[in-house]
Design a protein around this motif. Structure first.
Motif, PDB file in Angstrom:
ATOM      1  N   TRP A   1       0.819  -1.214   0.000  1.00  9.24           N
ATOM      2  CA  TRP A   1       0.000   0.000   0.000  1.00  9.24           C
ATOM      3  C   TRP A   1       0.853   1.263   0.000  1.00  9.24           C
ATOM      4  CZ3 TRP A   1      -4.281  -1.866   3.975  1.00  9.24           C
ATOM      5  CH2 TRP A   1      -5.003  -2.899   3.360  1.00  9.24           C
ATOM      6  N   ARG A   2       2.123   1.121   0.338  1.00 11.13           N
ATOM      7  CA  ARG A   2       3.024   2.269   0.177  1.00 11.13           C
ATOM      8  C   ARG A   2       3.429   2.405  -1.272  1.00 11.13           C
ATOM      9  NH1 ARG A   2       7.756   1.744   4.383  1.00 11.13           N
ATOM     10  NH2 ARG A   2       8.394   3.726   3.460  1.00 11.13           N
ATOM     11  N   LEU A   3       3.660   1.248  -1.911  1.00 11.06           N
ATOM     12  CA  LEU A   3       4.026   1.284  -3.327  1.00 11.06           C
ATOM     13  C   LEU A   3       2.874   1.821  -4.176  1.00 11.06           C
ATOM     14  CD1 LEU A   3       5.647   0.436  -5.948  1.00 11.06           C
ATOM     15  CD2 LEU A   3       4.435  -1.743  -5.764  1.00 11.06           C
ATOM     16  N   ASP A   4       1.688   1.225  -4.035  1.00 10.68           N
ATOM     17  CA  ASP A   4       0.639   1.550  -5.019  1.00 10.68           C
ATOM     18  C   ASP A   4       0.194   3.015  -4.924  1.00 10.68           C
ATOM     19  OD1 ASP A   4      -1.313   1.466  -2.973  1.00 10.68           O
ATOM     20  OD2 ASP A   4      -2.060  -0.522  -3.536  1.00 10.68           O
ATOM     21  N   LYS A   5       0.311   3.623  -3.736  1.00  7.11           N
ATOM     22  CA  LYS A   5      -0.039   5.045  -3.593  1.00  7.11           C
ATOM     23  C   LYS A   5       0.897   5.959  -4.383  1.00  7.11           C
ATOM     24  CE  LYS A   5      -2.138   5.153   1.076  1.00  7.11           C
ATOM     25  NZ  LYS A   5      -2.664   3.807   1.071  1.00  7.11           N
ATOM     26  N   LYS A   6       2.090   5.490  -4.652  1.00  5.92           N
ATOM     27  CA  LYS A   6       3.089   6.319  -5.353  1.00  5.92           C
ATOM     28  C   LYS A   6       2.982   6.221  -6.876  1.00  5.92           C
ATOM     29  CE  LYS A   6       5.639   7.564  -1.727  1.00  5.92           C
ATOM     30  NZ  LYS A   6       5.549   8.950  -1.273  1.00  5.92           N
ATOM     31  N   LEU A   7       2.254   5.243  -7.363  1.00  2.00           N
ATOM     32  CA  LEU A   7       2.278   4.988  -8.806  1.00  2.00           C
ATOM     33  C   LEU A   7       1.577   6.087  -9.602  1.00  2.00           C
ATOM     34  CD1 LEU A   7       1.433   1.150  -8.854  1.00  2.00           C
ATOM     35  CD2 LEU A   7       3.688   2.196  -9.211  1.00  2.00           C
ATOM     36  N   THR A   8       2.259   6.536 -10.655  1.00  2.00           N
ATOM     37  CA  THR A   8       1.650   7.459 -11.613  1.00  2.00           C
ATOM     38  C   THR A   8       1.165   6.631 -12.803  1.00  2.00           C
ATOM     39  OG1 THR A   8       3.697   7.710 -12.857  1.00  2.00           O
ATOM     40  CG2 THR A   8       3.362   9.217 -10.982  1.00  2.00           C
ATOM     41  N   LEU A   9       0.462   7.270 -13.715  1.00  2.00           N
ATOM     42  CA  LEU A   9       0.017   6.528 -14.903  1.00  2.00           C
ATOM     43  C   LEU A   9       1.219   6.020 -15.707  1.00  2.00           C
ATOM     44  CD1 LEU A   9      -3.069   8.520 -16.263  1.00  2.00           C
ATOM     45  CD2 LEU A   9      -3.045   6.418 -14.904  1.00  2.00           C
ATOM     46  N   GLU A  10       2.271   6.798 -15.753  1.00  2.00           N
ATOM     47  CA  GLU A  10       3.464   6.363 -16.486  1.00  2.00           C
ATOM     48  C   GLU A  10       4.080   5.121 -15.821  1.00  2.00           C
ATOM     49  OE1 GLU A  10       6.846   8.999 -16.512  1.00  2.00           O
ATOM     50  OE2 GLU A  10       7.455   8.337 -18.511  1.00  2.00           O
ATOM     51  N   ASP A  11       4.111   5.132 -14.468  1.00  2.00           N
ATOM     52  CA  ASP A  11       4.610   3.954 -13.749  1.00  2.00           C
ATOM     53  C   ASP A  11       3.752   2.725 -14.062  1.00  2.00           C
ATOM     54  OD1 ASP A  11       6.481   5.565 -12.397  1.00  2.00           O
ATOM     55  OD2 ASP A  11       5.087   5.955 -10.750  1.00  2.00           O
ATOM     56  N   CYS A  12       2.439   2.936 -14.115  1.00  2.00           N
ATOM     57  CA  CYS A  12       1.529   1.816 -14.390  1.00  2.00           C
ATOM     58  C   CYS A  12       1.868   1.189 -15.745  1.00  2.00           C
ATOM     59  CB  CYS A  12       0.068   2.275 -14.407  1.00  2.00           C
ATOM     60  SG  CYS A  12      -0.498   2.875 -12.812  1.00  2.00           S
ATOM     61  N   TYR A  13       2.142   2.043 -16.708  1.00  2.00           N
ATOM     62  CA  TYR A  13       2.476   1.558 -18.051  1.00  2.00           C
ATOM     63  C   TYR A  13       3.760   0.722 -18.020  1.00  2.00           C
ATOM     64  CZ  TYR A  13       4.421   1.704 -22.760  1.00  2.00           C
ATOM     65  OH  TYR A  13       5.004   1.360 -23.944  1.00  2.00           O
ATOM     66  N   TYR A  14       4.826   1.298 -17.452  1.00  2.00           N
ATOM     67  CA  TYR A  14       6.100   0.561 -17.459  1.00  2.00           C
ATOM     68  C   TYR A  14       6.061  -0.656 -16.543  1.00  2.00           C
ATOM     69  CZ  TYR A  14       8.206   4.019 -20.436  1.00  2.00           C
ATOM     70  OH  TYR A  14       8.478   4.805 -21.516  1.00  2.00           O
ATOM     71  N   SER A  15       5.300  -0.545 -15.448  1.00  2.00           N
ATOM     72  CA  SER A  15       5.256  -1.689 -14.535  1.00  2.00           C
ATOM     73  C   SER A  15       4.470  -2.840 -15.156  1.00  2.00           C
ATOM     74  CB  SER A  15       4.660  -1.294 -13.176  1.00  2.00           C
ATOM     75  OG  SER A  15       3.287  -1.041 -13.285  1.00  2.00           O
ATOM     76  N   ALA A  16       3.679  -2.560 -16.188  1.00  2.00           N
ATOM     77  CA  ALA A  16       3.019  -3.643 -16.934  1.00  2.00           C
ATOM     78  C   ALA A  16       3.928  -4.154 -18.048  1.00  2.00           C
ATOM     79  CB  ALA A  16       1.704  -3.147 -17.521  1.00  2.00           C
ATOM     80  N   LEU A  17       4.582  -3.222 -18.702  1.00  2.00           N
ATOM     81  CA  LEU A  17       5.415  -3.610 -19.847  1.00  2.00           C
ATOM     82  C   LEU A  17       6.512  -4.604 -19.444  1.00  2.00           C
ATOM     83  CD1 LEU A  17       5.561  -2.905 -22.853  1.00  2.00           C
ATOM     84  CD2 LEU A  17       7.216  -1.107 -22.273  1.00  2.00           C
ATOM     85  N   LEU A  18       7.165  -4.358 -18.312  1.00  2.00           N
ATOM     86  CA  LEU A  18       8.286  -5.220 -17.912  1.00  2.00           C
ATOM     87  C   LEU A  18       7.862  -6.658 -17.654  1.00  2.00           C
ATOM     88  CD1 LEU A  18      10.281  -2.651 -15.752  1.00  2.00           C
ATOM     89  CD2 LEU A  18      10.822  -3.465 -18.051  1.00  2.00           C
ATOM     90  N   PRO A  19       6.871  -6.914 -16.789  1.00  2.00           N
ATOM     91  CA  PRO A  19       6.470  -8.318 -16.599  1.00  2.00           C
ATOM     92  C   PRO A  19       5.853  -8.945 -17.849  1.00  2.00           C
ATOM     93  CG  PRO A  19       5.027  -6.844 -15.365  1.00  2.00           C
ATOM     94  CD  PRO A  19       6.165  -6.021 -15.860  1.00  2.00           C
ATOM     95  N   LEU A  20       5.262  -8.127 -18.717  1.00  2.00           N
ATOM     96  CA  LEU A  20       4.714  -8.691 -19.954  1.00  2.00           C
ATOM     97  C   LEU A  20       5.840  -9.192 -20.859  1.00  2.00           C
ATOM     98  CD1 LEU A  20       1.853  -6.112 -20.557  1.00  2.00           C
ATOM     99  CD2 LEU A  20       1.527  -8.582 -20.401  1.00  2.00           C
ATOM    100  N   ILE A  21       6.924  -8.430 -20.941  1.00  2.00           N
ATOM    101  CA  ILE A  21       8.084  -8.888 -21.733  1.00  2.00           C
ATOM    102  C   ILE A  21       8.642 -10.173 -21.104  1.00  2.00           C
ATOM    103  CG2 ILE A  21      10.456  -8.327 -22.396  1.00  2.00           C
ATOM    104  CD1 ILE A  21       9.477  -5.349 -22.587  1.00  2.00           C
TER     105      ILE A  21
END
Ligand SMILES: [Zn+2]
Length: 417
Positions: free
Chosen positions: A97-117
């Motif tokens: 809950w400390r991590l997810d509060k910090k996420l921006t939309l840009e973070d959401c994009y990259y945090s999806a791209l990496l595990p998808l690769i």
């Protein structure tokens, strides 16, 4: 990304999985555009193909499916818990809950791209994700969907609604789910699906639960919810609502064949019967459960009671074969029996994840079958003992899981070669 329209895969051992579940020698698989066009003896293929893959020394399998994932969680790999945590609630408060509060939309994009690769590299072609970014809710599922589209994989997305950050953010969570579900229904793009995301019964009050249920039902969608992951979820619900977690979800109409209840570590017999009776799917996440020390779900008993139990990773990995092995070891250890649970554990990944995904993808996934979407994985493997449909699951757990993925194809596109 290779865009060959026809791909012939020859010289491999084909393990079809699905209802037929055959191991075929001397057969080739032809993909045409997004679909598997034909599977038949190799000599029958005499045409010209845009691409021919020589799968000598390889097993040809359907792409793997992950039924419970959090792309965003992979952003903190290596960080460890930000503070010592004595229980599951503290793991959430100190880390997630400390991590997810910090996420921006840009973070959401990259945090999806990496595990998808990473998923491409491990042959996982379908992922059912559960996303949280309470200070970047609106539009978060669209940016994740962009990453899904770019990698060529397929995913079901949802936003994990909760009351933990106040009413305004809860409202935004409902709206984000509704908007993305509507987008998916309108576009009918077979790379994207949506569920209505709920964090968990212990972070959602009755008012929000009612509104979410109403919105979900109006859209005829299923829900994706953490369910009795830790014993504290049960304690909280009994104390505050006078009933157990699964009973409460049932009262709100959340259960059903289009819903995924993740974890179900602390469910009793009556709750298992409710899950089974409503056709609700369970996503089992053994590595996460052991890491958080919340317990081991009794998937043997759940299976006996008719619950459809699939396998997720809860972001611990996108390597489904690693999770599969953990699932088997966990049953052995928790039942104090090295011979129990083989079919129950192996079926989660080999068969049940496809049954779950096919509820959303209209029966087109999880098997090398004519007419199915061409999601195919080639794994280097030289079986040291006989390899056929009777021994396949043993090879999958003890052998194939230790071999690298060579090629990943999704929707007839070669994503890794
Ligand atoms: Zn989870």
């Amino acid at each position: 990304m290779n865009k060959a329209r026809t791909i012939l895969i020859k010289n491999g051992i084909v393990a079809t999985l699905g209802d037929a579940n055959k191991v075929l020698y001397g057969h080739a698989v032809l993909c045409e555009s997004k679909f598997i066009k034909k599977i038949s003896p190799q000599k029958t293929f005499r045409g010209k193909y845009d691409k021919v893959i020589d799968a000598t020394g390889q097993v040809v399998l359907p792409g793997f499916i992950n039924t419970h994932m959090h792309f965003y969680s992979t952003m903190v790999r290596g960080l460890g818990k930000a503070a010592p945590s004595a229980n599951f609630q503290q793991v959430l408060e100190n880390l997630w809950w400390r991590l997810d509060k910090k996420l921006t939309l840009e973070d959401c994009y990259y945090s999806a791209l990496l595990p998808l690769i990473d998923a491409v590299k491990h042959g996982t072609t379908t992922l059912i994700d559960h996303h949280a970014s309470p200070f970047a809710v609106t539009g978060s599922l669209d940016v994740i969907a962009k990453a899904v589209k770019q990698t060529g994989l397929r995913a079901s997305l949802c936003y994990e609604l909760s009351d933990r950050d106040g009413a305004a953010i809860a409202h935004e969570g409902i709206d984000e789910n509704v908007a993305f579900i509507k987008r998916c229904q309108k576009e009918n793009d077979d790379q994207l699906r949506a569920l209505f995301g709920l964090h968990a019964s212990f972070t959602i009050g009755d008012k929000t639960m009612e509104r979410a249920a109403e919105a979900g039902h109006a859209l005829k969608t299923g829900f994706h919810v953490h369910t009795a992951e830790a014993k504290s979820d049960q304690d909280y619900n009994i104390k505050n609502f006078g009933m157990r977690v699964v009973e409460r979800l049932h009262r709100h109409g959340i259960l059903g064949p289009m819903t995924i209840a993740a974890h179900c570590v602390h469910v009793n017999d009556r709750e298992m019967e409710l899950l089974s009776g409503t056709g609700t799917a369970v996503a089992h996440n053994p590595q996460s459960n052991m890491n958080n020390a919340v317990g081991v779900a009794d998937i043997i008993k759940m299976t006996k009671k008719g619950v459809l139990v699939g396998l997720g990773t809860d972001a611990m990995t996108v390597n489904m074969l690693e999770e599969l092995r953990a699932a088997l070891w966990a049953q052995h250890l928790s039942h104090d029996n090295p011979s129990c649970g083989f079919m129950e554990a192996l079926s989660t990944l080999a068969f049940n994840n496809a049954k779950i995904a096919n509820r959303y993808w209209n029966g087109k996934l999880g098997a090398i079958k004519e007419g199915n979407l061409a999601d195919i994985v080639l794994i280097d493997y030289h079986p040291p003992t006989p390899f056929d449909q009777n021994t396949f699951l043993g090879h999958l757990c003890f052998g194939l899981s230790q071999s690298p993925v060579d090629t990943t194809i999704a929707s007839g596109k070669i994503l890794m070669e």
